[in-house]
Motif scaffolding. Sequence first.
Motif, PDB file in Angstrom:
ATOM      1  N   ASP A 178       0.957  -0.697  -0.190  1.00 38.58           N
ATOM      2  CA  ASP A 178      -0.352   0.052  -0.345  1.00 38.58           C
ATOM      3  C   ASP A 178       0.599   1.283  -0.234  1.00 38.58           C
ATOM      4  OD1 ASP A 178      -1.865  -1.358   0.149  1.00 38.58           O
ATOM      5  OD2 ASP A 178      -2.892  -1.514   2.604  1.00 38.58           O
TER       6      ASP A 178
ATOM      7  N   ARG B  57      -7.579   1.289  -0.184  1.00 41.64           N
ATOM      8  CA  ARG B  57      -7.586   1.068   1.250  1.00 41.64           C
ATOM      9  C   ARG B  57      -8.033   2.110   2.621  1.00 41.64           C
ATOM     10  NH1 ARG B  57      -1.733   2.441   4.837  1.00 41.64           N
ATOM     11  NH2 ARG B  57      -2.274   2.331   6.976  1.00 41.64           N
TER      12      ARG B  57
ATOM     13  N   SER C  67      -5.675   3.306  -4.328  1.00 40.28           N
ATOM     14  CA  SER C  67      -5.275   2.002  -3.299  1.00 40.28           C
ATOM     15  C   SER C  67      -6.772   1.040  -3.842  1.00 40.28           C
ATOM     16  CB  SER C  67      -4.322   2.265  -2.608  1.00 40.28           C
ATOM     17  OG  SER C  67      -4.828   2.970  -1.405  1.00 40.28           O
TER      18      SER C  67
END
Length: 511
Positions: free
Chosen positions: A132, A225, A223
């Motif tokens: 990440d 995330r 990403s």
Amino acid sequence: MPLLTLRLMGPVELTGPADLRLTPRGMRARGALAVIGTARSMRITRARLQDLLFSERDPEQGNASLRQVLREIRISLGPHRDALLTGPGWVGLDPAMLRLDMSARPGPDGQIPEFGADLDIPDPEFEDWLRDVRRAAEAHAPTAIESALPDLVLGTPVSTSQDAMVLATMILSEAAGRTADLLPVAIHDADAVPRGPHIQITALASLQGQVFNLSAMLTHRPSGRVMWSQRMTCPLGELGAQMGDFTARCCLAMVQVVDQGRALGAAGGISFADVFSFSADRLARADQVLERLGDSITPAVTLSLRAWIRTTYAFERLTDDPGRAIAEAAELAARARQAAPFHATALAVNSVIEAYLDRDQIAYDLARQAVMADGQNPLARLSLSRALAGIDRLEQSASEAQAGLGQALSSLNPANWHLGIGVAKMRAGDLHAAIHHLEAVHRFAPDNRPALRFLAALRYAVKDQAGARDALRALQRLEPDFSLDLMGSDGYPVDTLRRLGLLQIAKSRLV
């Protein structure tokens, strides 16, 4: 100035004075440095660090392995081992001793090295974390200022009813607006998603009987995330009183996630923590980013934050010419008010500048205007607390700061709130209460110099010579030219102690 440098773009490198190599040899020790160095305020819970490095070991074995890793880091630091900090349930690096370098320098082949290039730890949790961070670092390559802007994209809440959707939209919209009052961030709606990396704000809302439920989430794109999520619930009849808290919690999350963007590799991004730090390096880094932004986003906020940075230089004795720093702050603050005459942040920073110049009534008037413009703005409340102390309304000053400390947004800069309470208590003669709050300042911001000056003098006044000596030694690490003779001189910034007759420590010869 920090003695040590931790470089994370490319191989992990920890160096000391004269480029003395202090990097531990163990892979997991270097991985731990990378995780701690990119954590908020360079502190992380031991449980989280253990989970990243030893997720496949049983808890007892993982805990023992983590202790060994921390021991290896401490040994590699040698005479600078105090830079590794530990506390109840957390571990960290001392920002007063260590500077984080996230600059990406091209290698011999002209290529930009990746984050933690030498890290290959066979743990699935660490591999996910590293992937990440590397992906975000690549996406945030600072080739243009647009790629570094921490954009927020505000989506329409998904809801089971129109009423719930309206309530959720009000809360998230106000939270995003408050975030834009504190940091120069761009707010987009779902129909105008920027191309580059951004933070997506989504929510689910519902009314179940007489209970309102809101689940909000902040997700880093591209990403995917999840940076923050929280479920908030409240009886409908109490929602009027709770909406302010819901808004503050969402605003707090947005500001913290923007800060975490730096940990994801946004080397050119904005960090609230840097702006409100007490480190010359971090302040300079924040000022450079703000200067590059210029008038591209909310110039009143950008200019106000640059002014605040210069007041910190003056208050913290981080410059040889505090008068020039304050003059620059005043010029930037004046431009901020020209851009937005009634902006709470601009008024608050103006108040702090006037307080430094001992124009206490003007500072109070500006702080009152800031609070009238936006009573929930933390800088407005903080400036009012300081201004009240300046006009000797000490009880009100401490009460205002204590109330501010109880709000969700106070966690953005708790050291400033505790400092306000500590100074008010000290001026009111309650030295033990003042010491309690000044010690809290030191815990939250070990590089805050005024707190150490006050702590040393007050501990000495209450016959705690060992504690006074500890504060003086901490001050010596931050100010290499510090001496008790300097502390007792007219030019040293301890006028409050001098006026209160609390400067006896300058003749103590404790250090």
